[in-house]
Design a protein around this motif. Structure first.
Motif, PDB file in Angstrom:
ATOM      1  N   THR A  35     -41.991   9.467  -0.653  1.00 37.50           N
ATOM      2  CA  THR A  35     -42.921  10.082  -2.210  1.00 37.50           C
ATOM      3  C   THR A  35     -43.912   9.837  -1.683  1.00 37.50           C
ATOM      4  O   THR A  35     -44.219   8.806  -0.446  1.00 37.50           O
ATOM      5  CB  THR A  35     -42.233   8.786  -3.041  1.00 37.50           C
ATOM      6  N   THR A  36     -44.958   9.834  -2.335  1.00 38.32           N
ATOM      7  CA  THR A  36     -46.576   9.957  -2.087  1.00 38.32           C
ATOM      8  C   THR A  36     -46.484   8.436  -2.081  1.00 38.32           C
ATOM      9  O   THR A  36     -47.437   7.759  -1.297  1.00 38.32           O
ATOM     10  CB  THR A  36     -47.109  10.831  -2.700  1.00 38.32           C
ATOM     11  N   ALA A  37     -46.007   7.496  -2.657  1.00 38.05           N
ATOM     12  CA  ALA A  37     -45.725   6.462  -2.906  1.00 38.05           C
ATOM     13  C   ALA A  37     -45.501   5.582  -1.643  1.00 38.05           C
ATOM     14  O   ALA A  37     -46.071   4.173  -0.967  1.00 38.05           O
ATOM     15  CB  ALA A  37     -45.505   5.944  -4.070  1.00 38.05           C
ATOM     16  N   GLN A  38     -44.532   5.940  -1.227  1.00 41.76           N
ATOM     17  CA  GLN A  38     -43.893   5.524   0.116  1.00 41.76           C
ATOM     18  C   GLN A  38     -44.764   5.430   1.141  1.00 41.76           C
ATOM     19  O   GLN A  38     -44.519   4.733   2.130  1.00 41.76           O
ATOM     20  CB  GLN A  38     -42.490   6.411   0.208  1.00 41.76           C
ATOM     21  N   ILE A  39     -44.702   6.612   0.809  1.00 45.62           N
ATOM     22  CA  ILE A  39     -46.167   7.164   2.985  1.00 45.62           C
ATOM     23  C   ILE A  39     -46.990   6.409   2.667  1.00 45.62           C
ATOM     24  O   ILE A  39     -47.828   5.918   3.707  1.00 45.62           O
ATOM     25  CB  ILE A  39     -46.462   8.673   2.445  1.00 45.62           C
ATOM     26  N   ALA A  40     -47.780   6.015   1.363  1.00 42.05           N
ATOM     27  CA  ALA A  40     -49.054   5.223   1.337  1.00 42.05           C
ATOM     28  C   ALA A  40     -48.491   3.322   1.411  1.00 42.05           C
ATOM     29  O   ALA A  40     -49.708   3.459   1.768  1.00 42.05           O
ATOM     30  CB  ALA A  40     -49.904   5.827  -0.067  1.00 42.05           C
ATOM     31  N   SER A  41     -47.424   3.321   0.811  1.00 38.38           N
ATOM     32  CA  SER A  41     -46.571   2.126   1.263  1.00 38.38           C
ATOM     33  C   SER A  41     -47.356   1.331   2.725  1.00 38.38           C
ATOM     34  O   SER A  41     -46.727   1.209   3.612  1.00 38.38           O
ATOM     35  CB  SER A  41     -45.511   1.022   0.240  1.00 38.38           C
ATOM     36  N   THR A  42     -47.083   0.279   2.444  1.00 36.28           N
ATOM     37  CA  THR A  42     -47.721  -1.139   3.561  1.00 36.28           C
ATOM     38  C   THR A  42     -45.846  -1.531   3.956  1.00 36.28           C
ATOM     39  O   THR A  42     -45.410  -3.076   4.707  1.00 36.28           O
ATOM     40  CB  THR A  42     -48.829  -1.336   3.855  1.00 36.28           C
ATOM     41  N   ARG A  43     -45.371  -1.848   2.598  1.00 42.35           N
ATOM     42  CA  ARG A  43     -43.613  -2.446   2.814  1.00 42.35           C
ATOM     43  C   ARG A  43     -42.801  -1.650   3.348  1.00 42.35           C
ATOM     44  O   ARG A  43     -42.479  -0.112   2.395  1.00 42.35           O
ATOM     45  CB  ARG A  43     -44.140  -3.220   1.184  1.00 42.35           C
ATOM     46  N   LEU A  44     -41.907  -2.130   3.805  1.00 43.21           N
ATOM     47  CA  LEU A  44     -40.236  -1.311   3.307  1.00 43.21           C
ATOM     48  C   LEU A  44     -39.841  -1.560   1.697  1.00 43.21           C
ATOM     49  O   LEU A  44     -39.165  -2.725   0.953  1.00 43.21           O
ATOM     50  CB  LEU A  44     -39.273  -2.720   4.423  1.00 43.21           C
ATOM     51  N   ALA A  45     -39.794   0.146   1.637  1.00 43.93           N
ATOM     52  CA  ALA A  45     -38.970   0.277  -0.140  1.00 43.93           C
ATOM     53  C   ALA A  45     -37.554  -0.770   0.508  1.00 43.93           C
ATOM     54  O   ALA A  45     -36.644  -0.912   1.028  1.00 43.93           O
ATOM     55  CB  ALA A  45     -38.749   1.574  -0.275  1.00 43.93           C
ATOM     56  N   GLU A  46     -37.002  -0.534  -0.872  1.00 43.41           N
ATOM     57  CA  GLU A  46     -36.056  -1.857  -0.821  1.00 43.41           C
ATOM     58  C   GLU A  46     -34.320  -0.486  -0.515  1.00 43.41           C
ATOM     59  O   GLU A  46     -33.351  -0.827  -0.105  1.00 43.41           O
ATOM     60  CB  GLU A  46     -35.463  -2.178  -2.038  1.00 43.41           C
ATOM     61  N   ASP A  47     -34.885   0.934  -1.565  1.00 45.88           N
ATOM     62  CA  ASP A  47     -34.124   1.774  -1.081  1.00 45.88           C
ATOM     63  C   ASP A  47     -35.370   3.172  -0.853  1.00 45.88           C
ATOM     64  O   ASP A  47     -36.179   3.126  -1.178  1.00 45.88           O
ATOM     65  CB  ASP A  47     -33.868   2.250  -2.805  1.00 45.88           C
ATOM     66  N   SER A  48     -34.517   4.281   0.305  1.00 44.23           N
ATOM     67  CA  SER A  48     -34.806   4.785   0.859  1.00 44.23           C
ATOM     68  C   SER A  48     -34.832   6.059   0.249  1.00 44.23           C
ATOM     69  O   SER A  48     -35.586   7.218  -0.305  1.00 44.23           O
ATOM     70  CB  SER A  48     -35.006   4.920   2.380  1.00 44.23           C
ATOM     71  N   ALA A  49     -33.829   6.198  -1.091  1.00 43.51           N
ATOM     72  CA  ALA A  49     -33.755   7.215  -1.274  1.00 43.51           C
ATOM     73  C   ALA A  49     -34.928   7.720  -2.779  1.00 43.51           C
ATOM     74  O   ALA A  49     -35.519   7.133  -3.451  1.00 43.51           O
ATOM     75  CB  ALA A  49     -31.846   7.356  -1.977  1.00 43.51           C
ATOM     76  N   THR A  50     -35.519   8.959  -2.382  1.00 43.40           N
ATOM     77  CA  THR A  50     -36.033   9.832  -3.535  1.00 43.40           C
ATOM     78  C   THR A  50     -35.432  10.447  -4.088  1.00 43.40           C
ATOM     79  O   THR A  50     -34.722  10.180  -4.070  1.00 43.40           O
ATOM     80  CB  THR A  50     -36.715  10.098  -2.995  1.00 43.40           C
ATOM     81  N   PRO A  51     -35.672  10.426  -5.424  1.00 46.94           N
ATOM     82  CA  PRO A  51     -35.193  10.644  -6.922  1.00 46.94           C
ATOM     83  C   PRO A  51     -34.874  11.923  -6.862  1.00 46.94           C
ATOM     84  O   PRO A  51     -36.226  12.722  -6.209  1.00 46.94           O
ATOM     85  CB  PRO A  51     -36.620  10.019  -8.369  1.00 46.94           C
ATOM     86  N   GLU A  52     -34.085  12.871  -7.627  1.00 48.51           N
ATOM     87  CA  GLU A  52     -33.739  13.846  -8.121  1.00 48.51           C
ATOM     88  C   GLU A  52     -35.269  15.426  -8.830  1.00 48.51           C
ATOM     89  O   GLU A  52     -34.931  14.121  -9.546  1.00 48.51           O
ATOM     90  CB  GLU A  52     -31.919  14.247  -8.596  1.00 48.51           C
ATOM     91  N   ASN A  53     -34.981  16.242  -8.341  1.00 48.76           N
ATOM     92  CA  ASN A  53     -35.881  16.666  -9.253  1.00 48.76           C
ATOM     93  C   ASN A  53     -37.389  16.032  -8.991  1.00 48.76           C
ATOM     94  O   ASN A  53     -37.651  16.057 -10.200  1.00 48.76           O
ATOM     95  CB  ASN A  53     -34.966  16.982 -10.222  1.00 48.76           C
ATOM     96  N   ASP A  54     -37.681  15.444  -8.718  1.00 49.02           N
ATOM     97  CA  ASP A  54     -39.175  14.349  -9.094  1.00 49.02           C
ATOM     98  C   ASP A  54     -39.470  15.402  -7.467  1.00 49.02           C
ATOM     99  O   ASP A  54     -41.199  13.888  -6.511  1.00 49.02           O
ATOM    100  CB  ASP A  54     -39.147  13.288  -8.368  1.00 49.02           C
ATOM    101  N   ASP A  55     -40.328  16.994  -6.899  1.00 48.98           N
ATOM    102  CA  ASP A  55     -40.919  17.363  -5.922  1.00 48.98           C
ATOM    103  C   ASP A  55     -42.754  16.833  -6.594  1.00 48.98           C
ATOM    104  O   ASP A  55     -43.075  17.160  -5.342  1.00 48.98           O
ATOM    105  CB  ASP A  55     -40.784  18.940  -5.751  1.00 48.98           C
ATOM    106  N   ASP A  56     -42.890  16.852  -7.798  1.00 50.32           N
ATOM    107  CA  ASP A  56     -44.108  16.230  -7.817  1.00 50.32           C
ATOM    108  C   ASP A  56     -44.661  15.666  -7.084  1.00 50.32           C
ATOM    109  O   ASP A  56     -46.042  15.309  -6.481  1.00 50.32           O
ATOM    110  CB  ASP A  56     -44.502  16.437  -9.088  1.00 50.32           C
ATOM    111  N   ASN A  57     -43.890  14.566  -6.890  1.00 47.57           N
ATOM    112  CA  ASN A  57     -44.281  13.327  -6.695  1.00 47.57           C
ATOM    113  C   ASN A  57     -43.896  13.005  -5.239  1.00 47.57           C
ATOM    114  O   ASN A  57     -44.038  11.302  -4.557  1.00 47.57           O
ATOM    115  CB  ASN A  57     -43.557  11.363  -7.621  1.00 47.57           C
ATOM    116  N   LYS A  58     -43.846  13.881  -4.118  1.00 45.99           N
ATOM    117  CA  LYS A  58     -43.097  13.849  -2.790  1.00 45.99           C
ATOM    118  C   LYS A  58     -43.658  14.276  -2.216  1.00 45.99           C
ATOM    119  O   LYS A  58     -45.308  15.087  -2.033  1.00 45.99           O
ATOM    120  CB  LYS A  58     -41.574  14.822  -2.164  1.00 45.99           C
ATOM    121  N   SER A  59     -44.094  13.364  -0.552  1.00 47.11           N
ATOM    122  CA  SER A  59     -45.063  14.303   0.488  1.00 47.11           C
ATOM    123  C   SER A  59     -44.985  15.246   0.625  1.00 47.11           C
ATOM    124  O   SER A  59     -43.459  15.259   1.068  1.00 47.11           O
ATOM    125  CB  SER A  59     -44.755  13.136   1.494  1.00 47.11           C
ATOM    126  N   VAL A  60     -45.402  16.186   1.166  1.00 47.53           N
ATOM    127  CA  VAL A  60     -45.646  17.310   2.454  1.00 47.53           C
ATOM    128  C   VAL A  60     -45.539  16.906   3.444  1.00 47.53           C
ATOM    129  O   VAL A  60     -46.347  16.710   4.082  1.00 47.53           O
ATOM    130  CB  VAL A  60     -46.943  18.074   2.222  1.00 47.53           C
TER     131      VAL A  60
END
Length: 473
Positions: A35-60
């Motif tokens: 996701t865009t938030a994960q790309i910008a984050s400087t911390r390790l996410a607890e769960d790497s899975a991204t939400p289904e059908n949430d392409d608006d918030n995903k990185s390119v």
């Protein structure tokens, strides 16, 4: 395009229509797209899975030519491997589990070879999943490069080969007491300012040096320009001159259809973390044509070592029927597997095989190539349609002929813009990679990228160019 919101809107509508019609659209859901938030984050996410059908918030993410995205099933398969290790210990080598889809560890490499053989167009016995790319190139050269200082001793490679290929060739020459200055021949185009090589350029160098060339090492796809070389034609021409050819397929495997056996390729090596999505630094692969990997004598023969091509030997290359007899007598299994050294990392193989399952779901590389041609062609069309102001400061150096490229388009920027453009793209959660001094590489991978993402990239690229111009001024 950069100057017209109407053009952007029209392009996006066209892209949405193409995505709706895409028969392989379902494979995107097999991957974790950051996701865009994960790309910008400087911390390790607890769960790497991204939400289904949430392409608006995903990185390119258009960087599969450098590191492919993680298949969702990778975590599942690795957890199954870890559970096997936790509950079975050493028994995991030999003991199949009824409720596990994983092979025993003893057979993990054979199962991976079965999965990857159709991707490279080879029989299962002609491929081995082993070591890493440069290690495999060294292993192949140690077996098939036999220089004669008074005869054939030269190695031909391209002038802008990936540095590790240069390093491997130079060190092999020195290992044999030879000098790169006299025994290494590099191919460069006398006509192309970007060193895009014509088949004629390569064949001309082969002809000129045929009498004293022992080996050719070339890329299937050139990493910098993204050019796809004519593997069958060049291989056949080299064979006419009695020269052994090794292909570095790092950027070709999983990207374009390959028919290594039918093309009569001598040998090849590749990595698995780009278009094959095996994970960073994942295990590599190797192809040896069946005629070059024959084992013609039984271990009981008086001189069994004369029954195969000599190579650097290791325990895992030994015939399985005698491997655990622990005898100090090497006798390789026939085929590419006989070039293995140590037992391979089952963790790596498990990760790679998870991605290869997705290739099967997609119907193989030929089906992916159909989409890839449309996807990369669409991206090229969008780039060519950008404003005159934008087009004045970049150009595509990858061949425009679809048959001479894979998924990657290499974009050469005006001098001094690279750092600013990369920074601006990252701000917009657009991930591509750079090759200094002035190139960005953009690779829409058909397994998980969409036509709409191509529009998003070009829109962000135009904004990045404008911002970088201001910074430069």
């Amino acid at each position: 395009m950069g100057a017209s919101s109407i053009a952007v809107a029209e392009a996006r509508e066209q892209a949405k229509a193409l995505d709706r019609e895409d028969p392989l659209a379902f494979t995107r859901a097999e991957f974790n797209v950051p996701t865009t938030a994960q790309i910008a984050s400087t911390r390790l996410a607890e769960d790497s899975a991204t939400p289904e059908n949430d392409d608006d918030n995903k990185s390119v993410y258009l960087c599969g030519n450098s590191l492919g995205l993680q298949p969702k099933r990778t975590g599942t398969r690795i957890n199954q491997y870890l559970r096997t290790w936790a509950t079975q210990g050493v028994q995991g080598h030999f003991k199949p589990l009824a409720d596990s889809p994983l092979p025993t560890w003893l057979d993990a490499d054979a199962k991976a070879a079965e999965l990857i053989a159709p991707i490279v167009g080879a029989s299962e016995s002609e491929v081995a999943v082993m070591q890493t790319l440069t290690t495999n190139l060294h292993l192949l050269m140690s077996a098939f490069y036999h220089p004669d200082i008074n005869g054939r001793h030269k190695i031909i490679l391209e002038s802008r080969a990936f540095p590790s290929d240069h390093f491997a060739v130079e060190s092999q020459l020195r290992h044999h007491g030879l000098s790169p200055e006299t025994s290494m021949i590099t191919v460069q185009s006398p006509f192309s300012q970007d060193n895009v090589l014509s088949t004629y350029d390569i064949m001309s160098v082969i002809s000129t040096n045929a009498a004293d060339t022992a080996l050719i090492l070339l890329p299937g796809i050139q990493y910098y320009t993204g050019q796809l070389l004519d593997i069958p034609v060049i291989t056949a021409f080299a064979h006419k001159h009695g020269i052994f050819v090794i292909w570095d397929l790092a950027h070709a495997v999983g990207n374009v259809p390959l028919s290594l056996h039918a093309w009569d390729v001598d040998a090849a090596a590749w990595c698995t973390y780009k278009y094959l999505n095996g994970g960073p630094g994942c295990i590599g692969g190797l192809f040896v044509h069946e005629r070059n990997s024959l084992v013609t004598k039984a271990i009981t023969d008086p001189h069994p070592e004369e029954g195969y091509t000599n190579r650097l030997a290791g325990w895992w290359g030994n015939d399985k029927s005698t491997r655990f007899a622990m005898a100090n007598k090497f006798h390789p299994v026939g085929g590419a597997a006989g070039f293995q050294l140590s037992n391979p990392s089952v963790l790596d193989i498990t990760s790679l095989s998870a991605s290869l399952e997705v290739f099967q779901l997609a119907g193989g590389v030929k089906e992916l190539r159909k989409k890839s041609l449309k996807l990369t062609g669409f991206l090229e069309e969008l780039l060519n349609g950008m404003s005159e102001e934008d087009r004045a400061i970049f150009r595509i150096i990858t061949p425009s002929d679809p048959d001479q490229r894979g998924a990657q388009l290499s974009i050469l920027l005006e001098e001094g813009l690279l750092g600013g453009v990369m920074t601006e793209l990252e701000k917009r959660s657009v991930i591509v990679d750079e090759r200094k001094p002035d190139v960005i590489r953009v690779a829409p991978a058909p397994l998980y990228n969409t036509f709409e993402e191509c529009v998003a990239f070009v829109e962000a690229f135009s904004e990045a160019l404008a911002a970088a111009r201001k910074t430069k001024v």
